[in-house]
Design a protein around this motif. Structure first.
Motif, mmCIF file in Angstrom:
data_model
loop_
_atom_site.group_PDB
_atom_site.id
_atom_site.type_symbol
_atom_site.label_atom_id
_atom_site.label_comp_id
_atom_site.label_asym_id
_atom_site.label_seq_id
_atom_site.Cartn_x
_atom_site.Cartn_y
_atom_site.Cartn_z
ATOM 1 N N ASN A 108 -14.366 119.888 -13.331
ATOM 2 C CA ASN A 108 -15.597 120.007 -12.561
ATOM 3 C C ASN A 108 -16.545 118.846 -12.815
ATOM 4 O OD1 ASN A 108 -18.688 121.162 -12.730
ATOM 5 N ND2 ASN A 108 -17.578 121.895 -10.929
ATOM 6 N N CYS A 109 -17.237 118.422 -11.766
ATOM 7 C CA CYS A 109 -18.264 117.397 -11.881
ATOM 8 C C CYS A 109 -19.458 117.860 -11.048
ATOM 9 C CB CYS A 109 -17.740 116.062 -11.361
ATOM 10 S SG CYS A 109 -18.996 114.778 -11.213
ATOM 11 N N SER A 110 -20.581 118.119 -11.693
ATOM 12 C CA SER A 110 -21.785 118.513 -10.953
ATOM 13 C C SER A 110 -22.817 117.390 -11.033
ATOM 14 C CB SER A 110 -22.361 119.820 -11.500
ATOM 15 O OG SER A 110 -22.744 119.668 -12.845
ATOM 16 N N TYR A 111 -23.622 117.242 -9.989
ATOM 17 C CA TYR A 111 -24.574 116.137 -9.950
ATOM 18 C C TYR A 111 -25.908 116.615 -9.408
ATOM 19 C CZ TYR A 111 -23.016 116.183 -5.092
ATOM 20 O OH TYR A 111 -22.687 116.565 -3.820
ATOM 21 N N THR A 112 -26.961 115.892 -9.765
ATOM 22 C CA THR A 112 -28.298 116.277 -9.332
ATOM 23 C C THR A 112 -28.980 115.201 -8.496
ATOM 24 O OG1 THR A 112 -29.246 115.447 -11.404
ATOM 25 C CG2 THR A 112 -28.664 117.788 -11.313
ATOM 26 N N VAL A 113 -28.330 114.071 -8.279
ATOM 27 C CA VAL A 113 -28.928 112.993 -7.493
ATOM 28 C C VAL A 113 -29.088 113.454 -6.050
ATOM 29 C CG1 VAL A 113 -26.679 111.954 -7.021
ATOM 30 C CG2 VAL A 113 -28.739 110.567 -6.875
ATOM 31 N N SER A 114 -30.198 113.143 -5.456
ATOM 32 C CA SER A 114 -30.428 113.518 -4.057
ATOM 33 C C SER A 114 -29.981 112.382 -3.151
ATOM 34 C CB SER A 114 -31.905 113.836 -3.824
ATOM 35 O OG SER A 114 -32.697 112.718 -4.116
ATOM 36 N N GLY A 115 -29.661 112.723 -1.920
ATOM 37 C CA GLY A 115 -29.216 111.688 -1.007
ATOM 38 C C GLY A 115 -27.931 111.025 -1.466
ATOM 39 N N LEU A 116 -26.921 111.854 -1.722
ATOM 40 C CA LEU A 116 -25.660 111.344 -2.274
ATOM 41 C C LEU A 116 -25.054 110.265 -1.376
ATOM 42 C CD1 LEU A 116 -23.577 111.807 -4.579
ATOM 43 C CD2 LEU A 116 -22.359 113.296 -2.984
ATOM 44 N N ARG A 117 -24.717 109.147 -1.996
ATOM 45 C CA ARG A 117 -24.084 108.038 -1.265
ATOM 46 C C ARG A 117 -22.678 107.807 -1.760
ATOM 47 N NH1 ARG A 117 -26.498 103.495 -2.664
ATOM 48 N NH2 ARG A 117 -27.751 104.381 -4.325
ATOM 49 N N GLY A 118 -22.020 108.889 -2.144
ATOM 50 C CA GLY A 118 -20.636 108.786 -2.587
ATOM 51 C C GLY A 118 -20.465 109.362 -3.975
ATOM 52 N N LEU A 119 -19.306 109.919 -4.215
ATOM 53 C CA LEU A 119 -18.945 110.396 -5.548
ATOM 54 C C LEU A 119 -17.588 109.805 -5.881
ATOM 55 C CD1 LEU A 119 -19.510 113.737 -7.239
ATOM 56 C CD2 LEU A 119 -17.180 112.820 -7.217
ATOM 57 N N PHE A 120 -17.442 109.291 -7.096
ATOM 58 C CA PHE A 120 -16.255 108.521 -7.461
ATOM 59 C C PHE A 120 -15.557 109.168 -8.653
ATOM 60 C CE2 PHE A 120 -17.661 105.220 -4.714
ATOM 61 C CZ PHE A 120 -19.040 105.261 -4.794
ATOM 62 N N TRP A 121 -14.238 109.188 -8.591
ATOM 63 C CA TRP A 121 -13.421 109.661 -9.715
ATOM 64 C C TRP A 121 -12.625 108.487 -10.280
ATOM 65 C CZ3 TRP A 121 -13.512 114.173 -12.289
ATOM 66 C CH2 TRP A 121 -14.098 115.286 -11.678
ATOM 67 N N LEU A 177 -15.454 110.064 -2.484
ATOM 68 C CA LEU A 177 -15.766 111.144 -1.550
ATOM 69 C C LEU A 177 -17.188 110.923 -1.066
ATOM 70 C CD1 LEU A 177 -14.376 114.045 -3.755
ATOM 71 C CD2 LEU A 177 -13.287 113.130 -1.703
ATOM 72 N N TYR A 178 -17.412 111.096 0.241
ATOM 73 C CA TYR A 178 -18.722 110.791 0.793
ATOM 74 C C TYR A 178 -19.479 112.000 1.330
ATOM 75 C CZ TYR A 178 -17.921 105.777 0.483
ATOM 76 O OH TYR A 178 -17.716 104.508 0.026
ATOM 77 N N SER A 179 -18.757 113.026 1.777
ATOM 78 C CA SER A 179 -19.469 114.141 2.390
ATOM 79 C C SER A 179 -18.847 115.473 1.999
ATOM 80 C CB SER A 179 -19.455 113.991 3.916
ATOM 81 O OG SER A 179 -18.142 113.890 4.399
ATOM 82 N N ALA A 180 -19.687 116.513 1.995
ATOM 83 C CA ALA A 180 -19.230 117.853 1.640
ATOM 84 C C ALA A 180 -18.073 118.267 2.540
ATOM 85 C CB ALA A 180 -20.380 118.849 1.756
ATOM 86 N N GLY A 181 -17.038 118.836 1.914
ATOM 87 C CA GLY A 181 -15.857 119.245 2.650
ATOM 88 C C GLY A 181 -14.744 118.213 2.642
ATOM 89 N N GLU A 182 -15.066 117.010 2.218
ATOM 90 C CA GLU A 182 -14.069 115.950 2.206
ATOM 91 C C GLU A 182 -13.088 116.166 1.063
ATOM 92 O OE1 GLU A 182 -15.776 112.097 2.056
ATOM 93 O OE2 GLU A 182 -13.873 111.037 2.259
ATOM 94 N N GLU A 183 -11.827 115.820 1.285
ATOM 95 C CA GLU A 183 -10.791 115.920 0.275
ATOM 96 C C GLU A 183 -9.978 114.628 0.254
ATOM 97 O OE1 GLU A 183 -9.928 120.765 0.634
ATOM 98 O OE2 GLU A 183 -8.343 119.307 1.079
ATOM 99 N N LYS A 184 -9.542 114.233 -0.936
ATOM 100 C CA LYS A 184 -8.659 113.086 -1.086
ATOM 101 C C LYS A 184 -7.520 113.483 -2.038
ATOM 102 C CE LYS A 184 -10.941 109.774 1.160
ATOM 103 N NZ LYS A 184 -11.790 108.774 0.444
ATOM 104 N N GLU A 185 -6.336 112.957 -1.783
ATOM 105 C CA GLU A 185 -5.185 113.296 -2.616
ATOM 106 C C GLU A 185 -4.451 112.044 -3.061
ATOM 107 O OE1 GLU A 185 -3.720 116.987 0.077
ATOM 108 O OE2 GLU A 185 -2.525 116.645 -1.727
#
Lengths: 110, 110
Positions: free
Chosen positions: B22-35, B50-58
């Motif tokens: 799990n990775c939780s974040y508090t930044v507003s105006g998310l401009r991407g999340l990186f693994w 990942l850029y938007s809620a609901g997005e999935e990458k494999e």
């Protein structure tokens, strides 16, 4: 393709000695460049970032400094190392958002 | 304050035992999340953006998902070579520098 080179891989330095770590990026121009430090249990801490030649932003007040003498070269320096400067130093570059890292330098100050 | 929190800190799995990080974040105006994946003594290796809620990458046995408050890295039927520390990161509110979580260290035994 783009590659990032960081050296040396390991370094043992006495307290009070100077430091110079170098990082170069190939295959791209005008990248954003970063220096991070990773300490056990603390995650990656941003130290400096640069958006262009001679443009350096410092994130953490300390006895380290950074310079960008050329477009694809980023240097981390210190005039006098402290024991607390020990850690894993990582250089990274970013074309837009995601960052790509070098292999790191393990610095031990003794 | 922008913040990224990862859980658990460490995870031990048997080969073939699926789980999620799990990775939780508090930044507003998310401009991407990186693994990223990081092997001991190496720099982090980029995995996903990942850029938007609901997005999935494999990628192979890994699947990353994103909601408005957190991201999950699902590991399906892991193998010992999946053992590493997995880091997530988000861009700060201003600029492109990334804020990293402390990571989850995954150990997969055969």
């Amino acid at each position: 393709s783009q590659t990032i080179h960081q050296w040396p891989a390991t370094l043992v330095q006495p307290v009070g000695s100077p430091l110079s770590l170098e990082c170069t990026v190939e295959g791209t121009s005008n990248p954003n460049l970063y220096w991070y430090r990773q300490a056990a249990g603390r995650g990656l801490q941003l130290l400096f970032y640069s958006v262009g030649i001679g443009q350096i932003s410092s994130e953490v007040p300390q006895n380290l400094s950074a310079s960008r003498p050329q477009d694809r070269q980023f240097i981390l320096s210190s005039k006098k190392l402290l024991l607390s400067d020990s850690g894993f130093y990582l250089c990274a570059w970013s074309p837009t958002s995601e960052a790509f890292f070098g292999q790191g330098t393990r610095l031990t100050v003794v | 304050e922008d913040q990224v929190t990862q859980s658990p800190e460490a995870l031990r799995l048997q080969e073939g035992e699926s789980s999620s990080l799990n990775c939780s974040y508090t930044v507003s105006g998310l401009r991407g999340l990186f693994w990223y994946r990081q092997d001991p003594g190496k720099g982090p290796e980029f995995l996903f953006t990942l850029y938007s809620a609901g997005e999935e990458k494999e990628k192979e046995r890994l699947k990353a998902t994103l909601t408005k408050k957190e991201s999950f890295l699902h590991i399906t039927a892991p193998k010992p070579e999946d053992s590493a520390t997995y880091l997530c990161a988000v861009p700060r509110r201003a600029g492109t520098a990334l804020i990293f979580g402390k990571g989850t260290t995954l150990s997969v035994s055969s």
